[in-house]
Enzyme design. Structure first.
Site, PDB file in Angstrom:
ATOM      1  N   ARG A 154      28.187  35.604  61.439  1.00 36.24           N
ATOM      2  CA  ARG A 154      28.759  35.373  62.775  1.00 36.24           C
ATOM      3  C   ARG A 154      29.176  33.914  62.971  1.00 36.24           C
ATOM      4  NH1 ARG A 154      28.401  39.500  61.422  1.00 36.24           N
ATOM      5  NH2 ARG A 154      27.395  41.347  62.303  1.00 36.24           N
ATOM      6  N   SER A 242      26.196  42.803  71.417  1.00 29.89           N
ATOM      7  CA  SER A 242      24.940  42.096  71.166  1.00 29.89           C
ATOM      8  C   SER A 242      25.023  40.708  71.800  1.00 29.89           C
ATOM      9  CB  SER A 242      24.691  41.968  69.664  1.00 29.89           C
ATOM     10  OG  SER A 242      24.575  43.245  69.073  1.00 29.89           O
ATOM     11  N   GLU A 365      25.587  35.153  71.367  1.00 27.83           N
ATOM     12  CA  GLU A 365      26.724  35.496  70.539  1.00 27.83           C
ATOM     13  C   GLU A 365      28.048  35.367  71.304  1.00 27.83           C
ATOM     14  OE1 GLU A 365      28.233  39.351  68.021  1.00 27.83           O
ATOM     15  OE2 GLU A 365      26.188  38.660  67.739  1.00 27.83           O
TER      16      GLU A 365
END
Length: 373
Positions: A154, A242, A365
């Site tokens: 990520r 998420s 995130e």
């Protein structure tokens, strides 16, 4: 998430040239501005964004002639504003394998390399060839190979602060079919299934290949069961997906966590080989197997940490319009009347609880604007 205030000004770019022109014009003003794709991974404060917002609305894909590719591969160029899931659906239909497990991820193609999207055993870095990047320093487009982007879990140099605009992305996908039976003819198959939950869903062993359409259908079902497919009627899907990344820590730190804490190794353990001379072996010297490097990095489950810190599925602060999803502990959701401050308040509580309980600092995130955790 259906929260947040208005932009100061909205500008829309529908073509590649228009996207370049509008971005350069905004850079030349020297004021702060926001580049926005689908907005699915963005949370803006209730006060809104105090500047211009440039919406990327380019679309289209084309096959790139690349003589360096081997047989059975196809290089695909996708404009930054192309809907990601529509791209996956088209690739599955055409028999191109490599992103089928990334079905159902909301947003646009240009955002995919920013945080190296991934799910169910596939990551964009597996198939990304390069991007066309409009550099904020030179105002000139340039091609950046995937190896230049620092792609990780990520993460990328784009997420870490490289200023510019992704104009398009190039993917290298597998264009192959196998004969499953004399009656069905050639059937496009997926890459090897690498994620246990997906393997279980399609009823095969890890490492197996199955028809592309089967993988896409299974992934969409799995995501929907967790509220991770956008649905206006399902408040569990009113989220940014998420909300926290899975923490990456040393194996030494992970061993201090309670028994049962899920851990996932990153890459191969690097262990020095056990070496004995033949004379030592004949003399009965025992073989000592070295331990793995205690600094080996492992990934933790943020969902497990959140739930074990006392924040279960469905958790909601009194009077708040935000709540943990009833399907997935990692998603903060808007139950219909949430404010951005409600989202931020719940996120701050989660960060505090997990840090106090386990000494782990969760990292959000989504992109947050005007919201402090």
């Amino acid at each position: 998430m259906r929260v947040g205030g208005p932009a100061d000004r909205i500008i829309t770019a529908s073509t590649r040239d228009e996207l370049i022109d509008r971005a350069v014009e905004l850079w030349e003003t020297r004021e702060d501005w926001l580049l926005l794709g689908g907005g699915s991974n963005t949370v803006v404060a209730d006060e809104g964004y105090p500047g211009p917002v440039l919406l990327v609305r380019t679309s289209g894909l084309e096959i790139v002639d690349d003589p360096e590719l081997g047989a059975g591969s196809v290089r695909l160029r996708v404009q930054a504003g192309h809907d990601w899931d529509a791209l996956v659906a088209e690739c599955v239909e055409r028999g191109w394998a490599g992103i089928e497990a990334l079905s159902g991820i909301p947003g646009l193609a240009g955002a995919a390399p920013v945080q190296n999207i991934g799910a169910y055993g596939q990551e964009l870095s597996d198939v990304l060839h390069s991007i066309e990047f409009l550099d904020a320093e030179t105002y000139e487009p340039r091609r950046m190979l995937a190896a230049e982007l620092g792609l990780g879990y990520r993460d990328s140099v784009l997420k870490q602060g490289l200023q510019g605009v992704v104009l398009s992305i190039d993917l290298v996908l597998a264009d192959a079919a196998v004969l499953t039976s004399a009656s069905s003819g050639p059937v496009p198959v997926s890459g090897r299934i690498r994620f246990p939950q997906l393997a279980s869903a399609v009823g095969v062993e890890l490492g197996s290949r199955v028809p592309l359409a089967v993988v896409r259908s299974a992934v969409l079902s799995l995501r929907a069961s967790k509220g991770m497919v956008l649905d206006a009627e399902d408040h569990d899907s009113w989220s940014a997906g998420s909300f926290f990344t899975n923490p990456i820590v040393s194996a030494h730190f992970a061993r201090a966590l309670p028994a049962g804490a899920p851990t996932f190794p990153l890459g191969e353990q690097e262990v020095e080989p056990a070496v004995l001379s033949l004379d030592e072996f004949n003399a009965g010297v025992p073989v000592s197997i070295p331990e793995a490097n205690p600094d080996q990095r492992v990934k933790l489950s943020a969902a497990w940490l959140i739930e074990q810190s006392g924040v279960p599925k469905g958790f909601r602060l009194p009077g708040s319009g935000a709540a943990i999803s009833s399907k997935h502990t990692l998603a903060i959701t808007n139950r219909g009347a949430a404010t951005a401050e409600d989202i931020g308040e719940l996120a701050r509580l989660i960060v505090q609880r997990v840090q106090q309980e386990f000494g782990v600092l969760l990292v959000p995130e989504p992109n947050l604007y005007g919201i402090e955790l």
